[in-house]
Design a protein around this motif. Structure first.
Motif, short mmCIF file in Angstrom:
data_model
loop_
_atom_site.label_atom_id
_atom_site.label_comp_id
_atom_site.label_asym_id
_atom_site.label_seq_id
_atom_site.Cartn_x
_atom_site.Cartn_y
_atom_site.Cartn_z
N VAL A 121 47.47 39.85 34.91
CA VAL A 121 46.41 39.04 34.29
C VAL A 121 45.95 39.70 32.99
N LEU A 122 45.83 41.01 33.02
CA LEU A 122 45.45 41.74 31.81
C LEU A 122 46.50 41.56 30.72
N LYS A 123 47.76 41.60 31.13
CA LYS A 123 48.83 41.43 30.15
C LYS A 123 48.75 40.06 29.50
N GLU A 126 38.41 31.43 51.75
CA GLU A 126 37.16 32.14 52.07
C GLU A 126 36.87 33.19 51.02
N ALA A 127 37.91 33.91 50.60
CA ALA A 127 37.72 34.94 49.58
C ALA A 127 37.21 34.34 48.28
N GLU A 128 37.78 33.21 47.90
CA GLU A 128 37.36 32.58 46.64
C GLU A 128 35.90 32.14 46.71
N ALA A 160 42.90 32.07 36.00
CA ALA A 160 42.80 33.52 36.22
C ALA A 160 42.45 34.25 34.94
N VAL A 161 43.13 33.90 33.85
CA VAL A 161 42.87 34.57 32.57
C VAL A 161 41.46 34.22 32.07
N ASP A 162 41.04 32.98 32.24
CA ASP A 162 39.69 32.58 31.84
C ASP A 162 38.64 33.41 32.57
N LEU A 169 43.10 36.84 42.54
CA LEU A 169 43.32 35.85 43.58
C LEU A 169 43.88 34.56 42.99
N LEU A 170 43.30 34.13 41.87
CA LEU A 170 43.78 32.92 41.21
C LEU A 170 45.20 33.10 40.69
N TRP A 171 45.49 34.28 40.17
CA TRP A 171 46.83 34.55 39.66
C TRP A 171 47.86 34.47 40.79
N ALA A 172 47.52 35.06 41.93
CA ALA A 172 48.43 35.01 43.07
C ALA A 172 48.65 33.58 43.56
N ALA A 173 47.68 32.71 43.30
CA ALA A 173 47.79 31.31 43.71
C ALA A 173 48.43 30.44 42.63
#
Length: 852
Positions: free
Chosen positions: A740-742, A669-671, A710-712, A700-704
């Motif tokens: 993600v920033l890293k 739902e969040a996505e 996520a980086v894109d 959210l993508l990173w956690a998944a």
């Protein structure tokens, strides 16, 4: 937008209609309603039109001997402020001497926060000395999700002496299934309301007709027990086997219409143009001085005209449709009748209904007068409520010819499609508005100011580009409204909390030397006295987004000094929000707490329309720390509802909803919501919204474990913000966005990237996020549960044990005899497996998993 509340509304206005002189007793149905009331208190009668809901409820009332508040709805009540004002007046009508309830009703802020005021009014009721019933008819006309979600919370607070009956043609909404407790309301449907053969025979007998058993069975088969079909046959001479709906239509024609004289027919044809009417309007439309007597006689002798409330009546919708067809056949001048009604309501200063009737006439010439009165003389609540109200005018169905005949209608259409974020339609009406400028200017200068206001929020060009072309509009304005049109008819912030990303995203100003001065020379007259503080406020907001917090705070202090008593509350709210946000970021806790207290006090006393966004703001602060309780509380708020399209006026709340869904692990739902927010930001040229949506979607993508995606996504968000030097909106996500920033920094360090993003800008964002991670767990903290067990090598485990003792990498190398690069390699491998980015987090995570 509101009904006329000038006169004290006494109890008879909300009294139920009288029963027809002869009607079926319906003892079985009455007993069923009685049992439902005793068992549940809340009863939902959901059945198709003509099923007998209204008459059955009236029969139950007569037997139960309860005093009643009866509210009949129409399609224009589908707005929170209108619906709850009517409900509140109905409840007040049983205690008209209750000064506390009266004070709530007369509060100038009622329309700004109608749900809260309705709850307060219920709490002010004195103890009841007898049993009451609240009956709300035609609930199927209510589609507004805020009303649907909030109504149970209001009704549950009614005193226990109240029974509540909701009459509708629709099925029970999901949101009402818990009304009255875990078992929910008692639900009666079409099968419960159908006539049995015995009831059909009893009804016929009451009318002096005595059908045989075979004739009774024939009527039952023909009508399937459909109440209004049974009533039609009972009052006709027919008991044949044709379809009940066909017989009902023929009954209208032969037994009702054919039996009336020409004068009565003319009366009904004339009054059928109105959804509802009182004796004054009926007399005006029909030309009959005895309109009230005619209406009372019709209501008493058949079921096709009923009293809605007080002296207001309406035809049953099937009969109204029949009458309108007859009016067309007879050549009745519907246009003239609707215009007559429009003039009637204009004289009563009910400019909303006046405009509605002019719309109904289908003749759009001469509408500009009514449009002016509607736009500039009506009281305003929240912008969100106003957007809901505009829907009831059915603007989307206006014919193209309407705009040719009345060019100023483009202004209303553009305003509506802007508030509801219907981009394609908004752009179309803006383009047509630009083409019609000379004709619009010929109508009234205020229309041109309104058109200029619409131009200012055209997302296809920046505010700077529009300022450079200001003369294209300014030359048509003969004089500006002294107080500032933008604040006379609406809030320049449109009730959003961040002034620099409110009615438009003002980021482009930072790219222009002297940008604020250019705005001051052009659009400032639209803001009137508000411009005095807006001038220092926007640069302070830009400094905040660049993380120059000292500079931002100094600018906000200057902004506060620029305030004058004439300034509206919305501007003061925005200043307080930005002041608190800045102090909170600077960790000046006591000052931040005081600023938040001031914001709450102002909202509760002077700006209740801001309550939803205040709740969103406070929830957002708690959600940075993944507070599940705060997330659930937010999603339970009545104004938080599912949406298919992001509406501009609620965009800030949608971001809080997305965070709450992440915190509670509702990832899908969040996505979906974040994808809509990202698309919204792109479509309406709102880089800060794009940046925030991308940051949340990336975490959210990173956690998944969708790391590349996520980086894109974060890259897109950072590229949207980079031209302005803004990064606070990304760094705010702290621990959640840090990895993600890293990874983004590492990608930029590799050869091959040729985009506009500079590594130094991302590194600065990373450092700010790392600092933020000291204070908060991040919205994804609850998503860290792994499905696979973590396995550390012996060397990795040994390194973590030494880290837990406080040793540094060089000391670990000396302790173990490993080289320093090898120690660093083991540390980084352990970090990756544990999904952390710092030694303390690695140690804590390993202990949680029982690895140390």
């Amino acid at each position: 937008m509101e009904r006329d509340d000038a006169e004290l509304i006494l109890s008879e206005k909300f009294a139920p209609a009288d029963l027809p002189d002869v009607c079926a007793p319906r003892l079985r149905v009455v007993d069923a309603i009685g049992r439902a009331v005793r068992a549940r208190r809340f009863v939902y009668l959901g059945a198709p039109a003509g099923s007998g809901k209204t008459v059955s409820a009236l029969l139950w009332l007569k037997k139960a001997k309860r005093a009643c508040v009866w509210i009949g709805l129409d399609r224009y009540d589908d707005v929170p402020s209108v619906f709850y004002k009517q409900l509140a007046w109905g409840l007040y009508s049983i205690q008209p001497d209750n000064t506390a309830m009266r004070a709530v009703l007369e509060s100038p802020t009622f329309s700004a926060s109608p749900v809260e005021h309705a709850v307060q009014l219920v709490m002010e009721m004195r103890p009841l000395e007898r049993r009451y019933a609240l009956i709300v008819d035609d609930m199927h006309l209510i589609h507004n999700r805020e009303i649907v979600k909030s109504l149970p919370a209001v009704l549950r607070r009614l005193p226990g002496a109240f029974a509540v009956l909701l009459l509708s043609r629709a099925e029970l909404p999901e949101e009402w299934r818990a009304l009255g407790g875990a078992e929910g309301p008692a639900v009666l449907g079409a099968d419960d309301l159908r006539f049995t053969p015995d009831e059909i025979r009893g009804y016929f007998n009451a009318l002096g007709r005595f059908p045989t058993p075979d004739e009774t069975r024939l009527v039952h088969a023909a009508t399937e027990g459909w109440a209004i079909g049974v009533a039609a046959l009972a009052k006709s001479d027919r008991t044949d086997g044709r379809n009940g709906h066909y017989l009902f239509a023929s009954y209208f024609e032969e037994q009702v219409w054919g039996a009336w004289d020409d004068q009565l027919r003319s009366f009904c044809l004339a009054t059928s143009v109105a959804e509802e009417f009182d004796p004054t309007l009926a007399a005006l439309l029909s030309g009959r001085d005895d309109a009230q007597e005619v209406m009372e006689r019709l209501a008493r002798t058949n079921t096709f005209l009923s009293r809605l409330r007080g002296d207001t009546y309406r035809y049953h919708h099937l009969f109204r449709d029949f009458l309108r067809e007859k009016a067309t056949e007879a050549g009745v001048d519907r246009v003239a009748l609707c215009k007559r009604a429009a003039e009637h309501f204009r004289d009563r200063h009910d400019y909303t209904r006046a405009l509605r009737f002019w719309f109904e006439s289908g003749d759009f010439s001469g509408m500009d007068t009514y449009l002016l009165l509607f736009l500039f003389e009506n009281a305003r609540g929240s912008v969100a409520d106003y957007a809901d109200f505009l829907r009831t005018l059915d603007i989307e169905s206006l014919p193209a010819d309407a705009y040719r005949v009345c060019p100023p209608l483009r202004v209303l259409a553009a305003w509506y499609f802007y508030l509801t974020s219907q981009r394609t339609a908004f752009e179309h009406h803006l383009d047509e508005l630009y083409r019609a400028l000379p004709r619009i200017a010929a109508s009234d200068s205020r229309f041109m100011e309104f058109a200029l206001l619409a131009y200012s929020v055209d997302h296809r060009t920046t505010i700077i580009e529009k300022a450079r072309k200001f003369s294209l509009f300014g030359r048509f304005v003969r004089r500006f409204t002294p107080a500032g049109l933008a604040t006379e008819i609406a809030s320049f912030t449109h009730n959003l909390p961040y002034p620099h990303r409110s009615n438009v995203d003002y980021s482009a100003i930072v790219l222009e030397d002297g940008g604020m001065e250019l705005i001051g020379r052009t659009f400032a007259p639209l803001l009137g006295a508000e411009w005095g503080y807006v001038r220092p406020l926007l640069p302070a907001c830009f400094a905040y987004e660049r993380n120059r917090l000292d500079e931002a705070l100094a600018g906000l202090r200057e902004t506060e000094k620029a305030l004058v008593p004439e300034n509206r509350e919305d501007g003061r709210v925005c200043i307080m929000v930005m002041k608190h946000a800045t102090l909170w970021q600077m960790e000046r806790e006591s000052e931040a707490a005081a600023a938040l207290d001031d914001l709450v006090a102002l909202t509760e006393t002077e700006a209740p329309h801001f309550l939803p966004n205040l709740k969103a703001y406070r929830a957002k602060l708690a959600l940075f720390n993944a507070d599940k309780r705060a997330a659930r509380a937010w999603l339970d708020e009545y104004f938080v509802t599912d949406v298919e399209r992001i509406e501009f006026v609620r965009s800030f709340q949608h971001f809080t909803t997305a965070r709450a869904l992440i915190v509670l692990g509702e990832a899908d739902e969040a996505e979906r919501l974040l994808e809509r927010l990202r698309a919204f930001g792109r479509s309406f040229n709102r880089p800060l919204d794009v940046g925030e949506a991308c940051a949340l979607l990336a975490v959210l993508l990173w956690a998944a474990r969708r790391r590349v995606e996520a980086v894109d996504v974060l890259l897109e968000g950072m590229e949207a913000l980079a031209p302005y030097g803004f990064f606070r909106v990304v760094a705010d996500e702290g621990a959640a966005v840090e990895p993600v920033l890293k990874s983004l920094v590492e990608r930029l360090a590799r050869s091959g990237y040729d985009g506009p993003l500079e590594r130094a800008f991302v590194q600065e964002t990373y450092l700010a996020a790392h600092d933020r991670a000291r204070r908060f767990r991040g919205v994804c903290a609850n998503l860290g549960v792994r499905t696979k067990p973590v396995k550390l090598s012996p060397q990795q485990k040994r390194v973590l044990e030494l880290l837990a003792r406080g040793l540094r990498n060089a000391e670990i190398a000396a302790e173990t005899g490993l080289t320093l690069p090898t120690v660093k390699s083991h540390v980084q491998a352990a970090y990756r497996k544990l999904d952390v980015h710092a030694a303390p987090d690695a140690v804590l995570r390993a202990r949680e998993l029982g690895l140390l």
